[in-house]
Motif scaffolding. Structure first.
Motif, short mmCIF file in Angstrom:
data_model
loop_
_atom_site.label_atom_id
_atom_site.label_comp_id
_atom_site.label_asym_id
_atom_site.label_seq_id
_atom_site.Cartn_x
_atom_site.Cartn_y
_atom_site.Cartn_z
N SER A 96 50.92 27.73 36.99
CA SER A 96 49.90 28.86 35.95
C SER A 96 49.27 27.41 35.04
O SER A 96 47.91 27.75 34.73
CB SER A 96 50.56 29.56 35.84
OG SER A 96 50.60 30.60 36.63
N ALA A 97 49.61 26.63 35.12
CA ALA A 97 49.56 25.60 34.07
C ALA A 97 48.95 24.15 34.30
O ALA A 97 48.71 23.58 33.74
CB ALA A 97 51.26 24.87 33.08
N SER A 98 48.44 24.60 35.57
CA SER A 98 47.63 23.21 36.39
C SER A 98 46.45 23.00 36.12
O SER A 98 45.45 22.31 36.18
CB SER A 98 48.41 22.72 37.91
OG SER A 98 48.15 24.00 38.20
N THR A 99 45.74 24.28 36.07
CA THR A 99 44.71 24.20 35.11
C THR A 99 44.53 24.81 34.13
O THR A 99 45.17 25.33 33.01
CB THR A 99 44.11 25.57 36.39
OG1 THR A 99 44.71 27.04 35.85
CG2 THR A 99 44.29 25.36 38.05
N LEU A 100 43.20 24.65 33.08
CA LEU A 100 42.36 24.64 32.10
C LEU A 100 42.91 26.34 32.04
O LEU A 100 43.51 27.07 31.34
CB LEU A 100 41.50 24.42 31.91
CG LEU A 100 40.01 24.56 30.28
CD1 LEU A 100 41.45 24.14 28.97
CD2 LEU A 100 39.20 24.13 30.54
N TYR A 101 42.31 27.37 32.74
CA TYR A 101 42.17 28.95 32.52
C TYR A 101 43.30 29.11 32.75
O TYR A 101 43.54 30.04 31.89
CB TYR A 101 41.37 29.74 33.62
CG TYR A 101 41.57 30.53 33.31
CD1 TYR A 101 40.08 31.57 32.96
CD2 TYR A 101 42.41 31.42 34.26
CE1 TYR A 101 40.23 32.62 32.85
CE2 TYR A 101 42.28 32.48 34.48
CZ TYR A 101 41.35 33.74 33.74
OH TYR A 101 40.85 34.95 33.20
N GLY A 102 44.51 28.87 33.39
CA GLY A 102 45.72 28.93 34.01
C GLY A 102 45.91 28.38 32.67
O GLY A 102 47.66 29.13 31.59
N ARG A 103 46.23 27.53 31.79
CA ARG A 103 46.77 26.94 30.63
C ARG A 103 46.76 27.87 28.86
O ARG A 103 47.25 28.66 28.27
CB ARG A 103 46.47 25.74 30.08
CG ARG A 103 47.34 24.62 30.24
CD ARG A 103 47.52 23.43 30.30
NE ARG A 103 46.01 22.71 30.40
CZ ARG A 103 45.52 21.84 31.79
NH1 ARG A 103 46.62 22.20 32.58
NH2 ARG A 103 43.97 22.14 30.94
N GLY A 104 45.00 28.10 29.48
CA GLY A 104 44.25 29.45 28.02
C GLY A 104 45.17 30.66 28.38
O GLY A 104 45.12 31.26 27.25
N THR A 105 45.73 31.28 29.77
CA THR A 105 45.93 32.39 29.98
C THR A 105 46.96 33.05 29.59
O THR A 105 47.72 33.99 29.00
CB THR A 105 46.50 32.63 31.60
OG1 THR A 105 44.42 32.66 31.95
CG2 THR A 105 47.03 34.21 32.30
N ILE A 106 48.09 31.47 29.56
CA ILE A 106 49.56 31.38 28.67
C ILE A 106 49.21 31.54 27.24
O ILE A 106 50.18 32.09 27.04
CB ILE A 106 50.28 30.06 29.47
CG1 ILE A 106 50.68 30.13 31.20
CG2 ILE A 106 50.87 29.49 28.71
CD1 ILE A 106 50.87 28.41 31.56
#
Length: 167
Positions: free
Chosen positions: A23-33
């Motif tokens: 999840s932390a590999s994309t901008l959107y994933g980091r934003g969600t975290i």
């Protein structure tokens, strides 16, 4: 959880919470975290925003814009509050996360106190933001000049004057 952390499937935040490495590999994933950790009505700034924009190791604190005080850590991270009012042009959204723009994030890093600012890491982070999002120290100096009454603005001006020598 320790095994999943050791094999790289999870990134531990504390003894009882983690996020999926994928999840932390994309901008959107980091934003969600980050969004799941942020108190209601706040925006990510400084090193937390830099992590969302760039990735890497999750920061030791949750840096937020708010006029409230937060004493309870979130997933083992202390909340560091910056009581600043920013124009809407310096805040954006990634999914449900309100976050400072990359240029404003660079300014916030330069405005950190000397004790919070690890010069080498800060310089590296600001340079990465500039390269990834295509802005120059001049854009940051403009923001700093618009906020000349910030306590650390002379330090930030000097920081960007030094960084500007590389461009």
């Amino acid at each position: 959880m320790r095994h999943l952390n050791d094999v790289g499937a999870l990134q531990a935040l504390d003894d009882s919470s983690a996020y999926l490495s994928e999840s932390a590999s994309t901008l959107y994933g980091r934003g969600t975290i980050a969004s799941s950790m942020m108190p209601f009505g706040t925006a990510a700034c400084a090193m937390t925003a830099a992590w969302v924009w760039l990735g890497g190791e999750f920061p030791r604190t949750l840096d937020i814009l708010s006029s409230s005080h937060f004493r309870t850590p979130v997933h083992g991270r202390r909340i560091k509050v910056f009581n600043r009012i920013l124009p809407n042009t310096q805040i954006t959204s990634i999914g449900d996360l309100r976050i400072t723009t990359p240029v404003r994030t660079a300014c916030d890093i330069a405005l950190l106190n000397e004790t919070d600012l690890m010069h080498e890491y800060a310089t590296e982070t600001v340079r990465a933001l500039m390269e990834e999002y295509g802005f120059t120290p001049t854009a940051c100096l403009g923001i700093i000049d618009d906020n000349k009454y910030c306590r650390n603005s002379p330090q930030a001006r000097q920081f960007f004057a030094t960084v500007q020598q590389w461009y």
